[in-house]
Structures are given as structure tokens and as C-alpha cells.
Design a protein around this motif. Structure first.
Motif, mmCIF file in Angstrom:
data_model
loop_
_atom_site.group_PDB
_atom_site.id
_atom_site.type_symbol
_atom_site.label_atom_id
_atom_site.label_comp_id
_atom_site.label_asym_id
_atom_site.label_seq_id
_atom_site.Cartn_x
_atom_site.Cartn_y
_atom_site.Cartn_z
ATOM 1 N N PRO A 194 0.819 -1.217 0.000
ATOM 2 C CA PRO A 194 0.000 0.000 0.000
ATOM 3 C C PRO A 194 0.851 1.264 0.000
ATOM 4 C CG PRO A 194 0.149 -0.855 2.223
ATOM 5 C CD PRO A 194 0.946 -1.788 1.349
ATOM 6 N N GLU A 195 0.364 2.289 -0.649
ATOM 7 C CA GLU A 195 0.983 3.601 -0.616
ATOM 8 C C GLU A 195 -0.133 4.638 -0.624
ATOM 9 O OE1 GLU A 195 3.011 5.684 0.509
ATOM 10 O OE2 GLU A 195 4.763 4.817 -0.463
ATOM 11 N N LEU A 196 0.177 5.832 -0.105
ATOM 12 C CA LEU A 196 -0.824 6.886 0.003
ATOM 13 C C LEU A 196 -0.476 8.051 -0.911
ATOM 14 C CD1 LEU A 196 -1.283 6.886 3.894
ATOM 15 C CD2 LEU A 196 -2.792 5.852 2.182
ATOM 16 N N GLU A 197 -1.518 8.786 -1.284
ATOM 17 C CA GLU A 197 -1.335 9.919 -2.175
ATOM 18 C C GLU A 197 -2.204 11.072 -1.690
ATOM 19 O OE1 GLU A 197 -2.500 10.920 -6.800
ATOM 20 O OE2 GLU A 197 -1.873 8.870 -6.306
ATOM 21 N N GLY A 198 -1.705 12.292 -1.843
ATOM 22 C CA GLY A 198 -2.453 13.465 -1.420
ATOM 23 C C GLY A 198 -2.599 14.441 -2.564
ATOM 24 N N PRO A 199 -2.847 15.710 -2.241
ATOM 25 C CA PRO A 199 -2.838 16.255 -0.888
ATOM 26 C C PRO A 199 -4.152 16.004 -0.143
ATOM 27 C CG PRO A 199 -3.304 17.990 -2.451
ATOM 28 C CD PRO A 199 -3.015 16.756 -3.264
ATOM 29 N N CYS A 200 -4.053 16.040 1.199
ATOM 30 C CA CYS A 200 -5.216 15.993 2.074
ATOM 31 C C CYS A 200 -5.189 17.255 2.929
ATOM 32 C CB CYS A 200 -5.179 14.758 2.972
ATOM 33 S SG CYS A 200 -5.165 13.213 2.068
ATOM 34 N N LYS A 211 -2.137 21.305 5.496
ATOM 35 C CA LYS A 211 -2.042 20.615 4.211
ATOM 36 C C LYS A 211 -1.081 19.443 4.372
ATOM 37 C CE LYS A 211 -0.679 21.018 -0.637
ATOM 38 N NZ LYS A 211 -0.019 21.836 -1.676
ATOM 39 N N ILE A 212 -1.538 18.265 3.964
ATOM 40 C CA ILE A 212 -0.748 17.036 4.102
ATOM 41 C C ILE A 212 -0.470 16.487 2.713
ATOM 42 C CG2 ILE A 212 -0.680 14.726 5.109
ATOM 43 C CD1 ILE A 212 -2.846 15.732 7.106
ATOM 44 N N ASP A 213 0.797 16.232 2.423
ATOM 45 C CA ASP A 213 1.196 15.764 1.102
ATOM 46 C C ASP A 213 1.946 14.449 1.227
ATOM 47 O OD1 ASP A 213 1.710 15.590 -1.565
ATOM 48 O OD2 ASP A 213 2.599 17.575 -1.762
ATOM 49 N N PHE A 214 1.583 13.492 0.373
ATOM 50 C CA PHE A 214 2.235 12.185 0.389
ATOM 51 C C PHE A 214 3.106 11.942 -0.842
ATOM 52 C CE2 PHE A 214 -1.713 11.735 2.783
ATOM 53 C CZ PHE A 214 -1.243 11.196 3.972
ATOM 54 N N ASN A 215 3.046 12.839 -1.818
ATOM 55 C CA ASN A 215 3.744 12.539 -3.063
ATOM 56 C C ASN A 215 4.862 13.505 -3.408
ATOM 57 O OD1 ASN A 215 2.286 14.763 -3.838
ATOM 58 N ND2 ASN A 215 0.839 13.639 -5.124
ATOM 59 N N LEU A 222 9.091 16.168 -0.943
ATOM 60 C CA LEU A 222 9.578 14.919 -0.370
ATOM 61 C C LEU A 222 9.371 13.809 -1.386
ATOM 62 C CD1 LEU A 222 8.352 14.820 3.338
ATOM 63 C CD2 LEU A 222 10.687 14.911 2.511
ATOM 64 N N SER A 223 10.246 12.848 -1.388
ATOM 65 C CA SER A 223 10.075 11.698 -2.264
ATOM 66 C C SER A 223 10.532 10.462 -1.519
ATOM 67 C CB SER A 223 10.905 11.864 -3.547
ATOM 68 O OG SER A 223 12.280 11.972 -3.226
ATOM 69 N N GLY A 224 10.067 9.306 -1.997
ATOM 70 C CA GLY A 224 10.438 8.063 -1.355
ATOM 71 C C GLY A 224 9.233 7.377 -0.757
ATOM 72 N N LYS A 225 9.397 6.100 -0.447
ATOM 73 C CA LYS A 225 8.302 5.289 0.038
ATOM 74 C C LYS A 225 7.798 5.767 1.395
ATOM 75 C CE LYS A 225 7.015 0.431 0.511
ATOM 76 N NZ LYS A 225 7.490 -0.964 0.478
ATOM 77 N N ASN A 226 6.465 5.848 1.526
ATOM 78 C CA ASN A 226 5.792 6.186 2.785
ATOM 79 C C ASN A 226 6.111 7.586 3.298
ATOM 80 O OD1 ASN A 226 6.683 2.842 3.666
ATOM 81 N ND2 ASN A 226 4.703 3.493 2.893
ATOM 82 N N ARG A 227 6.623 8.463 2.448
ATOM 83 C CA ARG A 227 6.979 9.809 2.891
ATOM 84 C C ARG A 227 5.737 10.675 3.054
ATOM 85 N NH1 ARG A 227 11.729 9.891 5.105
ATOM 86 N NH2 ARG A 227 11.743 12.155 4.834
ATOM 87 N N VAL A 228 5.780 11.550 4.035
ATOM 88 C CA VAL A 228 4.691 12.472 4.274
ATOM 89 C C VAL A 228 5.259 13.806 4.740
ATOM 90 C CG1 VAL A 228 4.341 11.762 6.686
ATOM 91 C CG2 VAL A 228 2.449 12.790 5.409
ATOM 92 N N ALA A 229 4.604 14.889 4.362
ATOM 93 C CA ALA A 229 4.989 16.217 4.838
ATOM 94 C C ALA A 229 3.709 17.018 5.036
ATOM 95 C CB ALA A 229 5.899 16.911 3.829
#
Length: 391
Positions: A194-200, A211-215, A222-229
């Protein structure tokens, strides 16, 4: 080896079929070996799984810190939300049937938080949920649809239109949360993850926005698996970032303030989790999830393909018969814990604060309307009727 060959053949056929489906595949029946032994209606319970953190805003006097605590709980709940780390993380949960219920409670030193979930629509599939703790004045109520698509290149993508509103009654405050997109990659290779994608976004009635970004798009980079900012600011001054959060939603996370000083660093797994208590299956009503799906789940765990197919078919045929009967009698299915509304005036202000036209003009048709919780007192009475105490 025979079972493995059979599974690979079924998976190949299933993926080939998915590739021919245009649009939403949420209600497509998957082969038993790719099914998770639970209904998708259980998934929203993740948002209160960090029970003490879920309730913490009630005891915080600073509105900016309260907004930060809501964001922290959001991020710490994601691992539980996608089941990351479990053997069933990338498997497809069972499709809830119309009227399916899931009831439980989180019990800890902080008291009891009740969970009520109901499948309020089947086309589109929409789950409505309320979690409430009257002693702390904290609740979370929302409704989310599922829009699922498949591509041989990108795998399964599950969009979750809808939102939840965390209410902090002690501070007369609300926080509206949008949901991440879930991507299941590596299916064609037989190694799904599983991987997540935003923004949320989390939009607060106090004016704070997160603002939450996963991609890794934009200045969050940010980049890389499971990264969040994530960035938290006040709507009156979007350029001034009050708190910045970076890390991995299943690992290390750090929080800095406006000066760049560390506020907190922690591992997501270090945040205490409270298990959800669910009534024993024999004490549940026939419409409750774990009782309704018990034979299917048993078959999944035994890897008994025939048992899974037969028991699933029995449930699905019963639902078709109920819909046919309702149509013949000219009536509609009646929900139990939630009531349909044409719109959601209470959420409109918080939606307008979100810097994304998709959410500012959110189309409530994607969730078959808005769904309002009947309230704590009415819900408690309904639960008592579903679970009568022995004399």
C-alpha cells in the motif's frame, strides 16, 4: 504448489478482467485468496485507534496546538488505516452490504469512546461513521465513498471522496478532515504493497489549516516510500507556516515550529494504541459485520475457496432479493444511525478554507448526499435495542 499455480492463474484472469472494466470497480468480486478477512466498514475505526491522542485536544488551551494535535492523530492513524505491516495490508476488504453495521468501543484510562459505522449507500458505496466520547466532549463523524479504479501499470487506486469532522465541544471547535487516496502497487508482480497519495487537508473552525502531502509535489518536496509532509498555517496568513511536519507515516516523524526549532520527534509505533472492543459474534445482531460475514471470514482463513464463494453468494443473493422486494413495495431502505441530507451547511465554511477548488466546491453527489448522525442519546438507545442485556 497446486494451490499456488491455481492462485496465479486466478490472479491473472482477475487482473485481465479488471483491465476491461471502465470506471469504478469498487463492487467487483475478487478471488477469495486476495480478500482480507474483514469488511471495509471496519477501516474507519483507525481514526480513534490512538485513543489518548484522539482525545487530547479537549485538554489543550491553545487553538493552534489543538489543530496540531488533530494533525498528529491523523498521521499516526494512517498505518492502522491501511493495515500497513499486516499480512492482509494489500488485500481487498469485503464489500459492505447496504445496512451493514459495525459497533465497538475503545476503552482506556481516558474513558470509553463508542464507534458506530453503517453502510448507508451501495451505489455508490458509502460508509458513515461516528466515534464519540461525551466525557471529553470529543467526537468524529463523517461519511466517505469509495471510487476504485485499476490500471495494469499503476495498480489499484482507491479515491475516498467525503470527509470527517472532529468536534471539540469543550472549545466549541470543529476540524474537517479529507481522506488520502490509497494506491496498491506491485499487484501484477505478485508483491502488492500500500501507498498513500495526497494532498489531504484538515480545516479548523478556528481558522487553522493543515495541508498534508504524500507525493512530494510543490515546496514540500519529499520523495520516497511512505513519505509524508505537512504544513499548518492560519487562513489569515497562509505564507507563515506555524508548524512543519516531515517523515514517514509508518516510521519517524518530526515537528518543527515557525522558528525551525524541533517541537517533537517520535516513531509512529511509539504512540500507544488501544484495541477496539467488539461484542462477541453470538451477541451481535444479524446486520452486524462480523456476524454477517463470519462464515466468509472463516473460509478465507481456511483458504477454502468453495466455502468463501458459497457464503458470499448467499449474502449477495439475499441483498438482491431485499432490493427487489423494496422496489416491488415502492419503499426505500431505511438507515439506522444516520439520516440523509441534501447538503451540509455546517461543513461549508471549513470546506471554503481549503486551498483546493475540488474541496471548495465538493460535489455531495459523490457520497449520495450528506449523512447526519442521529446523536449520542438516540444512538445509545438503538445500540441497547440491538444488544439487549440478559435478565
Amino acid at each position: 504448489m497446486t494451490h499456488m499455480t491455481s492462485h496465479l492463474s486466478q490472479l491473472k484472469d482477475f487482473l485481465a478482467y479488471l483491465a476491461t472494466v471502465k470506471g469504478d470497480v469498487s463492487n467487483v468480486t475478487a478471488p477469495p485468496f486476495v480478500l482480507a478477512p474483514k469488511s471495509a466498514i471496519e477501516i474507519p475505526a483507525a481514526w480513534a485507534s490512538c485513543h489518548a491522542l484522539f482525545l487530547q485536544p479537549a485538554s489543550e488551551p491553545d487553538p493552534a496546538v489543538r489543530a496540531l494535535l488533530v494533525a498528529k492523530n491523523y498521521l499516526c492513524s494512517l498505518r492502522q488505516l491501511v493495515g500497513e505491516g499486516s499480512r492482509d495490508a494489500a488485500k481487498k476488504p469485503l464489500n459492505p452490504f447496504l445496512g451493514e453495521l459495525f459497533l465497538g468501543e475503545f476503552v482506556g484510562d481516558e474513558g470509553v469512546t463508542r464507534l458506530v459505522a453503517e453502510q448507508v449507500s451501495h451505489h455508490p458505496p458509502v460508509t458513515a461513521v461516528s466515534m464519540y466520547n461525551p466525557a471529553h466532549g470529543i467526537s468524529s463523524t463523517g461519511f466517505v465513498a469509495q471510487e476504485t479504479t485499476f490500471s495494469p501499470m499503476s495498480g489499484v487506486t482507491v479515491k475516498q471522496p467525503g470527509y470527517a469532522v472532529v468536534t471539540d465541544a469543550k472549545h466549541n471547535e470543529q476540524h474537517l478532515m479529507t481522506m488520502p487516496i490509497l494506491n496498491v502497487r506491485g499487484i501484477a508482480l505478485g508483491q502488492p504493497y500500500p501507498e498513500l497519495e495526497g494532498p489531504c487537508y484538515i480545516s479548523s473552525s478556528s481558522g487553522y489549516v493543515t495541508k498534508i502531502d504524500f507525493n512530494g509535489k510543490g515546496r514540500l518536496s519529499l520523495s520516497g516510500k511512505n513519505r509524508v509532509a505537512a504544513e499548518l498555517y492560519h487562513e489569515s496568513d497562509p505564507k507563515t507556516i506555524l508548524y512543519e511536519i516531515k517523515g514517514q507515516w509508518n516510521g519517524h516523524i518530526s515537528i518543527k515550529d515557525a522558528k525551525g526549532d524541533f517541537v517533537e520527534e517520535f516513531m509512529v509505533d511509539s504512540i500507544p494504541r488501544t484495541p477496539l472492543r467488539v461484542p462477541p459474534i453470538d451477541a451481535q445482531s444479524p446486520s452486524e459485520s462480523r456476524r454477517a460475514w463470519s462464515k466468509v471470514v472463516d473460509g478465507i482463513r481456511k483458504a477454502d475457496v468453495e466455502m468463501v464463494a458459497s457464503c458470499k453468494n448467499t449474502i449477495e443473493e439475499k441483498q438482491r432479493e431485499l432490493r427487489k422486494l423494496e422496489q416491488q413495495e415502492g419503499r426505500e431502505w431505511q438507515t439506522v444511525f444516520f439520516r440523509w441530507q441534501e447538503g451540509d451547511e455546517e461543513a461549508r465554511y471549513m470546506l471554503r478554507q481549503i486551498p483546493d477548488e475540488l474541496w471548495r466546491g465538493f460535489d455531495i453527489k459523490r457520497t449520495a448526499g450528506a449523512w447526519k448522525f442521529v446523536g449520542v442519546d438516540k444512538a445509545e438507545a438503538l445500540i441497547d435495542n440491538l444488544h439487549p442485556q440478559p435478565n
